[in-house]
Design a protein around this motif. Structure first.
Motif, PDB file in Angstrom:
ATOM      1  N   LYS A   1      63.046  25.052  46.119  1.00  0.00           N
ATOM      2  CA  LYS A   1      64.099  24.611  47.033  1.00  0.00           C
ATOM      3  C   LYS A   1      65.139  23.720  46.356  1.00  0.00           C
ATOM      4  CE  LYS A   1      61.458  24.690  51.358  1.00  0.00           C
ATOM      5  NZ  LYS A   1      60.973  23.875  52.508  1.00  0.00           N
ATOM      6  N   TYR A   2      64.673  22.806  45.517  1.00  0.00           N
ATOM      7  CA  TYR A   2      65.569  21.786  44.989  1.00  0.00           C
ATOM      8  C   TYR A   2      65.569  21.834  43.461  1.00  0.00           C
ATOM      9  CZ  TYR A   2      64.511  19.944  49.664  1.00  0.00           C
ATOM     10  OH  TYR A   2      64.305  19.799  51.009  1.00  0.00           O
TER      11      TYR A   2
ATOM     12  N   ILE B   1      67.140  19.561  40.337  1.00  0.00           N
ATOM     13  CA  ILE B   1      67.753  18.246  40.146  1.00  0.00           C
ATOM     14  C   ILE B   1      67.809  17.943  38.652  1.00  0.00           C
ATOM     15  CG2 ILE B   1      67.533  15.787  40.621  1.00  0.00           C
ATOM     16  CD1 ILE B   1      66.097  16.533  43.206  1.00  0.00           C
TER      17      ILE B   1
ATOM     18  N   GLU C   1      70.197  30.290  41.962  1.00  0.00           N
ATOM     19  CA  GLU C   1      70.786  30.173  43.301  1.00  0.00           C
ATOM     20  C   GLU C   1      71.225  31.535  43.834  1.00  0.00           C
ATOM     21  OE1 GLU C   1      72.703  25.764  43.696  1.00  0.00           O
ATOM     22  OE2 GLU C   1      73.746  27.140  42.357  1.00  0.00           O
TER      23      GLU C   1
ATOM     24  N   THR D   1      67.271  28.110  47.288  1.00  0.00           N
ATOM     25  CA  THR D   1      67.366  27.182  46.169  1.00  0.00           C
ATOM     26  C   THR D   1      68.761  26.582  46.095  1.00  0.00           C
ATOM     27  OG1 THR D   1      65.766  28.495  44.936  1.00  0.00           O
ATOM     28  CG2 THR D   1      67.055  26.900  43.697  1.00  0.00           C
ATOM     29  N   LYS D   2      68.829  25.250  45.901  1.00  0.00           N
ATOM     30  CA  LYS D   2      70.100  24.563  45.771  1.00  0.00           C
ATOM     31  C   LYS D   2      70.038  23.542  44.633  1.00  0.00           C
ATOM     32  CE  LYS D   2      71.850  26.583  49.400  1.00  0.00           C
ATOM     33  NZ  LYS D   2      72.854  27.665  49.201  1.00  0.00           N
TER      34      LYS D   2
ATOM     35  N   SER E   1      70.626  20.138  43.798  1.00  0.00           N
ATOM     36  CA  SER E   1      70.549  19.140  44.852  1.00  0.00           C
ATOM     37  C   SER E   1      70.506  17.731  44.285  1.00  0.00           C
ATOM     38  CB  SER E   1      69.315  19.415  45.715  1.00  0.00           C
ATOM     39  OG  SER E   1      69.313  18.632  46.866  1.00  0.00           O
ATOM     40  N   THR E   2      70.212  16.781  45.184  1.00  0.00           N
ATOM     41  CA  THR E   2      70.070  15.373  44.827  1.00  0.00           C
ATOM     42  C   THR E   2      68.781  14.849  45.452  1.00  0.00           C
ATOM     43  OG1 THR E   2      71.220  14.555  46.784  1.00  0.00           O
ATOM     44  CG2 THR E   2      72.579  15.087  44.853  1.00  0.00           C
TER      45      THR E   2
ATOM     46  N   THR F   1      69.267  13.982  49.158  1.00  0.00           N
ATOM     47  CA  THR F   1      69.112  15.140  50.051  1.00  0.00           C
ATOM     48  C   THR F   1      67.646  15.444  50.292  1.00  0.00           C
ATOM     49  OG1 THR F   1      71.202  16.085  49.275  1.00  0.00           O
ATOM     50  CG2 THR F   1      69.651  17.582  50.330  1.00  0.00           C
ATOM     51  N   VAL F   2      66.843  15.402  49.233  1.00  0.00           N
ATOM     52  CA  VAL F   2      65.407  15.669  49.370  1.00  0.00           C
ATOM     53  C   VAL F   2      64.777  14.671  50.331  1.00  0.00           C
ATOM     54  CG1 VAL F   2      63.209  15.802  48.151  1.00  0.00           C
ATOM     55  CG2 VAL F   2      65.277  16.671  47.062  1.00  0.00           C
TER      56      VAL F   2
ATOM     57  N   ASP G   1      65.692  15.379  53.965  1.00  0.00           N
ATOM     58  CA  ASP G   1      64.990  16.558  54.475  1.00  0.00           C
ATOM     59  C   ASP G   1      63.533  16.250  54.787  1.00  0.00           C
ATOM     60  OD1 ASP G   1      67.323  17.962  54.222  1.00  0.00           O
ATOM     61  OD2 ASP G   1      66.722  19.068  52.423  1.00  0.00           O
TER      62      ASP G   1
END
Length: 875
Positions: free
Chosen positions: A215-216, A218, A423, A429-430, A432-433, A436-437, A440
């Motif tokens: 998902k993330y 970083i 992506e 999948t992004k 991310s930061t 953000t995690v 969520d």
């Protein structure tokens, strides 16, 4: 052009591990043009190894395609052999595009079979730059394939011709010019590939295998304060990593994680202008500690100071309150940690270490971690991939951080190309930061599974013991600092202001840096270790000087002792030592085989049967002394001193020269234990005599802070130690690990004379009634005798501990601790009659209503609670 570099080899038991050196060379061409040449060279920071490999003084040889007609060169920047950053502004002179790390995929070398190669020769000239120990070669041809030269005999005498085997183009004949006394024994030759964008994008798309549940993504870079290089090298690594990130942010939209505020302090002192670039960049501060500390071995109060200082620095630099601690690579996490995080306003912890297991599989990726007092934080059990292109479809990854680390570097352009492909392949999948995690996860907080135990790492059990000198000096310094704060507070309470008070923040800062996990655990190279030991010795000398000068401020004519526990202040006489029962035997030394294994400074083998390599001799003149001969190289002496009924002091001196041997001190008991309890930072952990779950069975070596208890049905024995050690309960009795003989990364560590002090205390009943945590503090914390008068800060009444008292601008902040897991009520008997008191956070900000009190402060603590109290003298 060829490059001949004097390097250091770093062999592992299962191969050769390379650090990366980064050079930028400015070339002057015959037509007057200037070209920049960034070089990335595998090298190492380890001088020698018993596993073989290159020794210090050997050379690496590289073939690098450069324009023809080079007339001269200048070294602009090197990470190869720095001593310190002498001109940090130098990085500003390099074009930004050269700071982006565009690395080709790992090159595969094929060994040369010298018997099958015909011998022909080719002439070339070498030009030596002795200051950097680099040799540039201008060949007659620039076309060379991938090749490896091995075991090449080249004389150190100038002008000697030699035959050089070449893998795919026949042979080269060379005229070698080397520095006086130099010698070549092994050479590695390789060509840098042209990092053509289209080629590598296609290669990544064909290579990468994207996990379905990721998902993330970083970007980050883990940088060790010291490891296979000394601290001075790390300052260079920080600069190159940040330079790489700033340039990549011109091409890609991403936030980069910074997890160590110490590095920005370094940058501020060396290059404030560059720091302003970093602060204005797209940066996400994480990591609430000054450094990514070990959290098994420091005192709990030391961990709190890490959190306090780390959050202060992030707030000063980025005006933000960090909510996540970043312990990506630390070697285990005690169950007492969540409550310390909550005190510091930390709600999340990130680690990539929970998958380092050999006997179990950790069940969760994101979960709630419940501490010993019921406090909970959320743990992000992520994965680290230094190169995104090498993902595997079977990886169970939800949160993935990427970027080269340990030696720094961070993400490369290849990683972001790979991120684009990921992506496009997987819509969930992004890039991310962490913010953000966290947002969520907070939506799903109540649905997260709960882990109600310590977070034990199964591969780093030797880190509790390796590096005796660093652990010993660190332990002395942290205890002296806590006692000095109480000493200052006592004098201030009586109207005396010590001149050295302003030094305390700086001294704490120095100590906290040394709690970085590889430093405090002794898993560093010799150069780094010797430098750190010297710095810790200087810190202890300065603390001793502060104590001696401060004690003189208490003027009087009476013999007094400064006591940091019970009655805190100068006392005429301390209470006698407790009386117990002798329910233990004299300890026995045992030695075990600990043969070669991967990362042996980090790991130990599960001890089996002890080796028959110890002979024991009782001293005929002093019957309380036992002499030991251990194998053919080592020896020991154990002095046994009876202090009171049931309380014995042991002084163990060892002269250790064995490698790949494990030395333990076994403590036989006269009763059958039903459980073991080990002291931990601001708490304790219970271990069963007969482990049932697979997770408990994997804990065959654990660590303890200050004390451990073998508890029977109606009696028990406490072992109190001034050292920081591992212990096992495999034989149903405690066996404390004294030392071992690691070969990597420093085969000279823990050699020579080392000293250990233990107290054994037998008692009736249970360890709670025996008040073992309080006894341990009484025996282990330093007390200072002087001539003065009785001056007290407070006297505590009740089953709690006043762990710290530190002066603040307008009063004092006390850290109270309940160590027994019970509701506790008590009193603090204070020196004056009028105070204002209130509960506060770690920085002294009020959390409750202030109340006026007289000379008594009522105390109420929950089980295992740590409570800060602000105390202001009301004039």
């Amino acid at each position: 052009m060829f490059l001949l570099v004097k390097g250091r080899s770093l062999p592992f038991p299962y191969g050769i591990f390379h650090n990366i050196a980064h050079l930028v060379v400015r070339l002057t061409l015959s037509n007057g043009d200037t070209r920049y040449l960034p070089l990335k060279l595998p090298t190492s920071a380890y001088r020698s190894s018993p596993y073989g490999g290159l020794k210090d003084g050997d050379y690496w040889l590289y073939a690098i395609p450069v324009p023809k007609g080079v007339q001269g060169f200048e070294i602009l920047y090197t990470e190869l052999m720095p001593v310190e950053i002498k001109d940090a502004n130098l990085i500003d002179t390099i074009p930004d595009e050269l700071l982006t790390r565009v690395l080709p995929p790992p090159l595969r070398y094929r060994p040369i079979d010298f018997k099958k190669v015909d011998t022909i020769t080719y002439e070339f000239e070498l030009y030596v730059d002795p200051s950097y120990e680099l040799v540039f070669i201008e060949p007659g041809t620039s076309k060379l394939g991938y090749m490896m030269l091995n075991d090449l005999p080249v004389s150190a005498i100038e002008g000697v011709a030699t035959e050089v085997p070449v893998f795919d183009r026949g042979m080269l004949h060379g005229k070698v010019v080397l520095p006086k006394g130099g010698e070549l024994r092994k050479l590695f030759l390789r060509v840098e590939a042209d990092p053509h964008i289209r080629f590598y994008r296609q290669m990544i798309s064909e290579t990468i295998r994207v996990p379905k549940n990721i998902k993330y993504l970083i970007p980050q870079s883990h940088i060790d304060v010291a490891w296979l290089w000394p601290e001075s090298d790390t300052k260079i690594k920080v600069l190159t990593t940040l330079g790489n990130v700033l340039n990549l942010q011109k091409q890609f939209d991403f936030k980069f994680i910074l997890s160590t505020p110490l590095y920005l302090e370094w940058l501020e002192s060396h290059n404030p202008q560059y720091l302003s670039k970093v602060r204005s960049a797209n940066i996400e501060p994480v990591g609430a500690m000054l450094v990514e500390a070990d959290v098994n071995l420091p005192l709990g109060e030391t961990i709190l100071r890490q959190l306090m200082l780390g959050k202060q620095l992030w707030h000063a630099m980025f005006n933000t309150h960090v909510r996540i601690d970043w312990l990506l690579d630390s070697f285990g996490y005690p169950r007492t940690l969540p409550k310390l995080y909550k005190l510091a306003g930390i709600d999340f912890m990130f680690t990539a270490k929970l998958d380092w297991r050999t006997e179990t599989t950790f069940p969760y990726r994101i979960f709630r971690w419940r501490g010993d007092n019921g406090s909970e934080i959320v743990v992000l059990n992520g994965r680290l991939r230094e190169q995104l292109m090498y993902l595997n479809e079977s990886d169970n990854i939800e949160l993935l951080v990427f970027g080269r680390g340990d030696a720094g570097g961070g993400p490369t352009i290849y990683d972001f190309w790979a991120a684009e492909i990921i992506e496009a392949t997987n819509p969930i999948t992004k890039l991310s930061t962490i913010e953000t995690v966290m947002k969520d996860i907070e939506k799903l907080h109540d649905k997260l599974p709960v882990w109600d135990d310590e977070l034990y790492i199964e591969t780093h059990r030797a880190t509790y013991t390796t590096g005796w000198t660093i652990k010993h000096l660190f332990r002395m310094a942290e205890r002296k600092l806590l006692v000095i704060e109480k000493l200052y507070s006592t004098l201030l309470m009586h109207g005396v202001t010590p001149e050295s008070m302003d030094k305390l923040p700086k001294l704490w800062h120095q100590l906290l840096k040394f709690s970085f996990h590889d430093i405090l655990c002794g898993t560093i190279i010799r150069d780094a270790r010797e430098q750190i030991e010297h710095q810790l010795q200087e810190l202890n000398h300065e603390l001793d000087h502060i104590v001696s000068t401060t004690l003189r401020l208490n003027t009087g004519n009476m013999g007094v002792t400064f006591s940091p526990y019970g009655t805190i202040g100068f006392v005429e006489e301390e209470p006698p030592l407790p009386v117990g029962k002798t329910n233990f035997f004299i300890p026995q030394l045992q030695v075990f085989d600990d043969k070669r294994q991967f990362l042996d400074a980090w790991n130990i083998r599960k001890p089996g049967n002890p080796l028959a390599e110890i002979s024991e001799t009782h001293d005929t003149n002093e019957p309380n002394i036992i002499h030991y001969e251990i194998g053919h190289h080592s020896s020991a002496e154990l002095r046994v001193t009876k202090l009171s009924a049931g309380l014995v002091r042991l002084d163990l001196q060892i002269d250790w020269h064995d490698r790949e041997r494990l030395l333990k001190l076994r403590f036989p008991l006269k009763f059958e234990p039903i459980k073991f309890i080990c002291g931990k930072p601001y708490g304790c952990q219970e271990y069963p005599v007969q482990p049932i779950t697979r997770y408990d069975k994997a804990k065959w070596e654990v660590c303890f802070i200050d004390w451990l208890v073998a508890q029977g049905a109606s009696e028990g024995t406490a072992i109190i130690s001034a050292a920081r050690n591992g212990v096992d309960f495999i034989t149903r009795v405690p066996r404390v690990t004294i030392t071992k003989g690691p070969l990597f990364p420093d085969p000279t560590i823990d050699t020579g004379r080392m000293g250990f002090t233990f107290w054994i205390y037998g008692y009736e009943g249970d360890w709670l009634a025996a008040r073992i945590p309080e006894l341990a503090r009484r025996l282990l914390f330093p007390r200072f005798k002087t001539i003065g008068k009785p001056l007290s800060f407070c006297q505590k009444v009740g089953n709690f501990i006043v762990e710290a008292i530190r002066p603040s601008k307008d009063g004092f902040i006390l850290h109270l601790f309940e160590p027994y897991g019970r509701q506790s009520r008590g009193r603090l008997m204070l020196n004056h009659n009028n105070y204002i008191a209130y509960e506060c956070d770690l920085w002294g900000n009020p959390l409750g209503e202030p109340r006026s009190i007289t000379h008594e402060l009522e105390i109420q603590l929950n089980p295992f609670e740590v409570k800060p109290i602000k105390l202001i003298v009301n004039p």
